[in-house]
Design a protein around this motif. Structure first.
Motif, PDB file in Angstrom:
ATOM      1  N   GLN A 208      31.431  26.580  35.861  1.00 22.72           N
ATOM      2  CA  GLN A 208      32.364  27.677  36.105  1.00 22.72           C
ATOM      3  C   GLN A 208      32.262  28.648  34.938  1.00 22.72           C
ATOM      4  N   ILE A 209      32.017  29.920  35.243  1.00 26.88           N
ATOM      5  CA  ILE A 209      31.806  30.935  34.207  1.00 26.88           C
ATOM      6  C   ILE A 209      32.919  31.981  34.275  1.00 26.88           C
ATOM      7  N   TYR A 210      33.481  32.292  33.108  1.00 28.08           N
ATOM      8  CA  TYR A 210      34.443  33.391  32.980  1.00 28.08           C
ATOM      9  C   TYR A 210      33.903  34.373  31.942  1.00 28.08           C
ATOM     10  N   LEU A 211      34.025  35.658  32.231  1.00 27.84           N
ATOM     11  CA  LEU A 211      33.458  36.690  31.361  1.00 27.84           C
ATOM     12  C   LEU A 211      34.558  37.486  30.670  1.00 27.84           C
ATOM     13  N   PHE A 212      34.263  37.934  29.449  1.00 31.52           N
ATOM     14  CA  PHE A 212      35.155  38.869  28.761  1.00 31.52           C
ATOM     15  C   PHE A 212      34.299  39.821  27.935  1.00 31.52           C
ATOM     16  N   ASN A 213      34.741  41.077  27.844  1.00 34.90           N
ATOM     17  CA  ASN A 213      33.951  42.041  27.072  1.00 34.90           C
ATOM     18  C   ASN A 213      34.831  43.136  26.502  1.00 34.90           C
ATOM     19  N   SER A 214      34.287  43.796  25.485  1.00 29.92           N
ATOM     20  CA  SER A 214      34.904  45.001  24.916  1.00 29.92           C
ATOM     21  C   SER A 214      33.950  46.156  25.179  1.00 29.92           C
ATOM     22  N   HIS A 215      34.515  47.351  25.325  1.00 24.95           N
ATOM     23  CA  HIS A 215      33.678  48.497  25.680  1.00 24.95           C
ATOM     24  C   HIS A 215      34.237  49.766  25.046  1.00 24.95           C
ATOM     25  N   LYS A 228      25.985  37.674  37.457  1.00 28.18           N
ATOM     26  CA  LYS A 228      25.981  36.853  38.677  1.00 28.18           C
ATOM     27  C   LYS A 228      24.567  36.664  39.214  1.00 28.18           C
ATOM     28  N   ASP A 229      23.757  37.698  39.146  1.00 25.81           N
ATOM     29  CA  ASP A 229      22.373  37.586  39.599  1.00 25.81           C
ATOM     30  C   ASP A 229      21.576  36.644  38.704  1.00 25.81           C
ATOM     31  N   ILE A 230      21.775  36.749  37.398  1.00 26.80           N
ATOM     32  CA  ILE A 230      21.042  35.888  36.460  1.00 26.80           C
ATOM     33  C   ILE A 230      21.470  34.434  36.619  1.00 26.80           C
ATOM     34  N   LEU A 231      22.782  34.232  36.779  1.00 28.16           N
ATOM     35  CA  LEU A 231      23.332  32.872  36.877  1.00 28.16           C
ATOM     36  C   LEU A 231      23.634  32.538  38.339  1.00 28.16           C
ATOM     37  N   SER A 237      33.270  33.896  37.892  1.00 36.73           N
ATOM     38  CA  SER A 237      34.539  34.394  38.405  1.00 36.73           C
ATOM     39  C   SER A 237      34.567  35.920  38.446  1.00 36.73           C
ATOM     40  N   ASP A 238      35.251  36.451  39.457  1.00 38.85           N
ATOM     41  CA  ASP A 238      35.482  37.897  39.529  1.00 38.85           C
ATOM     42  C   ASP A 238      36.612  38.322  38.590  1.00 38.85           C
ATOM     43  N   ASP A 239      37.396  37.349  38.151  1.00 37.05           N
ATOM     44  CA  ASP A 239      38.544  37.634  37.290  1.00 37.05           C
ATOM     45  C   ASP A 239      38.104  37.586  35.831  1.00 37.05           C
ATOM     46  N   ASN A 240      37.528  38.686  35.369  1.00 34.67           N
ATOM     47  CA  ASN A 240      37.084  38.731  33.979  1.00 34.67           C
ATOM     48  C   ASN A 240      38.018  39.623  33.160  1.00 34.67           C
ATOM     49  N   PHE A 241      37.945  39.460  31.831  1.00 37.15           N
ATOM     50  CA  PHE A 241      38.825  40.222  30.945  1.00 37.15           C
ATOM     51  C   PHE A 241      38.031  41.364  30.320  1.00 37.15           C
ATOM     52  N   VAL A 242      38.533  42.581  30.507  1.00 40.00           N
ATOM     53  CA  VAL A 242      37.856  43.778  30.024  1.00 40.00           C
ATOM     54  C   VAL A 242      38.843  44.580  29.190  1.00 40.00           C
ATOM     55  N   VAL A 243      38.444  44.974  27.977  1.00 44.40           N
ATOM     56  CA  VAL A 243      39.362  45.705  27.110  1.00 44.40           C
ATOM     57  C   VAL A 243      38.604  46.771  26.324  1.00 44.40           C
ATOM     58  N   GLY A 261      46.580  32.523  33.342  1.00 39.67           N
ATOM     59  CA  GLY A 261      46.471  32.850  34.755  1.00 39.67           C
ATOM     60  C   GLY A 261      45.289  32.175  35.432  1.00 39.67           C
ATOM     61  N   LEU A 262      44.298  31.760  34.655  1.00 38.86           N
ATOM     62  CA  LEU A 262      43.154  31.043  35.196  1.00 38.86           C
ATOM     63  C   LEU A 262      43.461  29.570  35.423  1.00 38.86           C
ATOM     64  N   GLY A 263      44.590  29.128  34.894  1.00 40.11           N
ATOM     65  CA  GLY A 263      44.999  27.735  35.106  1.00 40.11           C
ATOM     66  C   GLY A 263      44.911  26.854  33.896  1.00 40.11           C
ATOM     67  N   PHE A 264      44.685  27.424  32.721  1.00 41.94           N
ATOM     68  CA  PHE A 264      44.587  26.616  31.507  1.00 41.94           C
ATOM     69  C   PHE A 264      45.962  26.475  30.856  1.00 41.94           C
TER      70      PHE A 264
END
Length: 264
Positions: A208-215, A228-231, A237-243, A261-264
């Motif tokens: 299970q993969i969760y993504l987060f990034n800064s931009h 998603k294509d690479i992996l 998950s579509d529920d990623n954290f972007v800030v 919110g992811l269940g942890f």
């Protein structure tokens, strides 16, 4: 049974046997044999009678059905070992003053307890704290300029060339991890090339993969779909954290809410 009653009982049995023998000719032997069989043998130990206190308890035990085994609760999301893997490259030097960062340093770094951390390092630490995860910082043997203009020029050159920078540290054994959080900055609306090196070499199949990034204004910039294509053999998950990089320093509670919110 008292000693005297025991002797009386023996005398009765013996007398009965003699009487039966004398009546054998009268056809009454079968009745005598039945009475003798009903009497306990002299050397046998009869089962103890239940006491007045134990009898109700025994009855209750017999009448009370065994309680069913409780159904196991479903495992929460992320149950098991968790890893946070991230690439973070703050534009700072050893001489950078945590109390007086330049504008570009503030864009790529956060000061925590007097320590300078990269944006994604800051986020990774919060995620690890909330999930109990291990962390792995993705590093490359390639060095980058500390000044902003030099960094973005080199980043663009790597992206245009399709580079796959060499990883400075071997990827850890991932077989024991069920869930992996992956964090990265957005460079020129792209994944940093070193992230391609990591994603193409890491064995993340079935995880299970969760993504987060800064931009700096481009949000996901299509990187979620690219990962998603690479992996393709993982669940991304579509529920990623972007800030935005400008908001990272004030994003701790948002990150905590996302993880929970992811269940942890």
């Amino acid at each position: 049974m008292s000693h005297s009653s025991y002797l009386t009982r023996r005398r009765f049995v013996k007398t009965t046997a003699v009487l039966c023998a004398s009546l054998a000719g009268a056809g009454t032997l079968s009745a005598c044999a039945s009475d003798e069989a009903a009497a306990p043998e002299a050397d046998s130990a009869p089962e103890p009678e239940p006491s007045a206190e134990s009898a109700p308890e025994a009855a209750n035990q017999a009448d009370t059905p065994a309680e069913p085994e409780p159904e196991p609760e479903p495992a929460p999301a992320g149950d098991g070992n968790v890893l946070v893997a991230y690439f973070s490259y703050p534009e700072t030097t050893e001489a950078s003053d945590p109390a007086n960062l330049s504008t570009e340093e503030e864009n790529s770094a956060v000061v925590v307890d007097g320590q300078i951390k990269g944006n994604n390092e800051f986020m990774a630490d919060i995620i690890a704290r909330e999930t109990g995860a291990d962390t792995f910082r993705i590093l490359t043997t390639r060095s980058y300029p500390a000044d902003h203009q030099g960094l973005i020029a080199q980043a663009q050159e790597e992206i245009n060339a399709g580079d796959r920078p060499e990883l400075a540290e071997p990827i850890p054994d991932l077989s024991g991890y069920d869930t992996v959080f992956i964090g990265y900055p957005i460079w020129w609306a792209e994944l940093p090339p070193v992230m391609h090196s990591f994603l193409e070499q890491a064995d993340l199949a079935g995880k299970q993969i969760y993504l987060f990034n800064s931009h700096g204004g481009s949000g996901n910039a299509g990187t979620k779909e690219e990962i998603k294509d690479i992996l393709a053999d993982s669940t991304v998950s579509d529920d990623n954290f972007v800030v935005s990089r400008d908001a990272v320093a004030n994003s701790e509670q948002d990150i905590v809410d996302w993880v929970r919110g992811l269940g942890f």
